[in-house]
Design a protein around this motif. Sequence first.
Motif, PDB file in Angstrom:
ATOM      1  N   UNK A   5       0.828  -1.205   0.000  1.00  0.00           N
ATOM      2  CA  UNK A   5       0.000   0.000   0.000  1.00  0.00           C
ATOM      3  C   UNK A   5       0.866   1.260   0.000  1.00  0.00           C
ATOM      4  N   UNK A   6       2.027   1.199   0.609  1.00  0.00           N
ATOM      5  CA  UNK A   6       2.949   2.337   0.587  1.00  0.00           C
ATOM      6  C   UNK A   6       3.378   2.648  -0.849  1.00  0.00           C
ATOM      7  N   UNK A   7       3.671   1.615  -1.618  1.00  0.00           N
ATOM      8  CA  UNK A   7       4.053   1.818  -3.023  1.00  0.00           C
ATOM      9  C   UNK A   7       2.879   2.340  -3.844  1.00  0.00           C
ATOM     10  N   UNK A   8       1.705   1.808  -3.612  1.00  0.00           N
ATOM     11  CA  UNK A   8       0.511   2.275  -4.331  1.00  0.00           C
ATOM     12  C   UNK A   8       0.240   3.736  -3.999  1.00  0.00           C
ATOM     13  N   UNK A   9       0.380   4.104  -2.744  1.00  0.00           N
ATOM     14  CA  UNK A   9       0.123   5.479  -2.318  1.00  0.00           C
ATOM     15  C   UNK A   9       1.057   6.467  -2.996  1.00  0.00           C
ATOM     16  N   UNK A  10       2.292   6.073  -3.279  1.00  0.00           N
ATOM     17  CA  UNK A  10       3.229   6.969  -3.962  1.00  0.00           C
ATOM     18  C   UNK A  10       2.822   7.227  -5.408  1.00  0.00           C
ATOM     19  N   UNK A  11       2.019   6.327  -5.981  1.00  0.00           N
ATOM     20  CA  UNK A  11       1.550   6.506  -7.360  1.00  0.00           C
ATOM     21  C   UNK A  11       0.272   7.330  -7.457  1.00  0.00           C
ATOM     22  N   UNK A  12      -0.368   7.596  -6.327  1.00  0.00           N
ATOM     23  CA  UNK A  12      -1.638   8.332  -6.307  1.00  0.00           C
ATOM     24  C   UNK A  12      -1.411   9.804  -5.971  1.00  0.00           C
ATOM     25  N   UNK A  13      -2.343  10.684  -6.376  1.00  0.00           N
ATOM     26  CA  UNK A  13      -2.236  12.101  -6.017  1.00  0.00           C
ATOM     27  C   UNK A  13      -2.225  12.286  -4.491  1.00  0.00           C
ATOM     28  N   UNK A  14      -1.212  12.945  -3.978  1.00  0.00           N
ATOM     29  CA  UNK A  14      -0.976  13.085  -2.540  1.00  0.00           C
ATOM     30  C   UNK A  14      -2.134  13.751  -1.815  1.00  0.00           C
ATOM     31  N   UNK A  15      -2.716  14.786  -2.383  1.00  0.00           N
ATOM     32  CA  UNK A  15      -3.761  15.543  -1.692  1.00  0.00           C
ATOM     33  C   UNK A  15      -5.134  14.882  -1.780  1.00  0.00           C
ATOM     34  N   UNK A  16      -5.284  13.900  -2.655  1.00  0.00           N
ATOM     35  CA  UNK A  16      -6.590  13.282  -2.844  1.00  0.00           C
ATOM     36  C   UNK A  16      -6.740  11.957  -2.103  1.00  0.00           C
ATOM     37  N   UNK A  17      -5.644  11.242  -1.873  1.00  0.00           N
ATOM     38  CA  UNK A  17      -5.714   9.932  -1.234  1.00  0.00           C
ATOM     39  C   UNK A  17      -4.909   9.927   0.051  1.00  0.00           C
ATOM     40  N   UNK A  18      -5.517   9.413   1.123  1.00  0.00           N
ATOM     41  CA  UNK A  18      -4.878   9.363   2.439  1.00  0.00           C
ATOM     42  C   UNK A  18      -5.012   7.963   3.019  1.00  0.00           C
ATOM     43  N   UNK A  19      -3.990   7.567   3.710  1.00  0.00           N
ATOM     44  CA  UNK A  19      -4.012   6.281   4.395  1.00  0.00           C
ATOM     45  C   UNK A  19      -4.630   6.485   5.768  1.00  0.00           C
ATOM     46  N   UNK A  20      -5.581   5.609   6.130  1.00  0.00           N
ATOM     47  CA  UNK A  20      -6.245   5.740   7.423  1.00  0.00           C
ATOM     48  C   UNK A  20      -6.008   4.527   8.315  1.00  0.00           C
ATOM     49  N   UNK A  21      -5.427   3.500   7.749  1.00  0.00           N
ATOM     50  CA  UNK A  21      -5.165   2.256   8.476  1.00  0.00           C
ATOM     51  C   UNK A  21      -4.086   1.520   7.697  1.00  0.00           C
TER      52      UNK A  21
END
Length: 68
Positions: A5-21
Amino acid sequence: MRKSLTQILTDLPVHQFKRIHRSTIVNVDHIVEIVRKGPRTYFVKMKGDQMLRISDSYRKALYQGLNI
């Protein structure tokens, strides 16, 4: 595809997607509200009334990202 999920999150727009768990990333455009259900228990209510738990370790970063 096999990515963390850390790798996936780096590919997504930072301001639009947030990790909550450790197992959950959310699109902030779909957050309706943040609900407190106990002294240290918080949930994100999503469009469609789905409730997702926010872990303590990600709550502060979520609040900062949402400017709360």
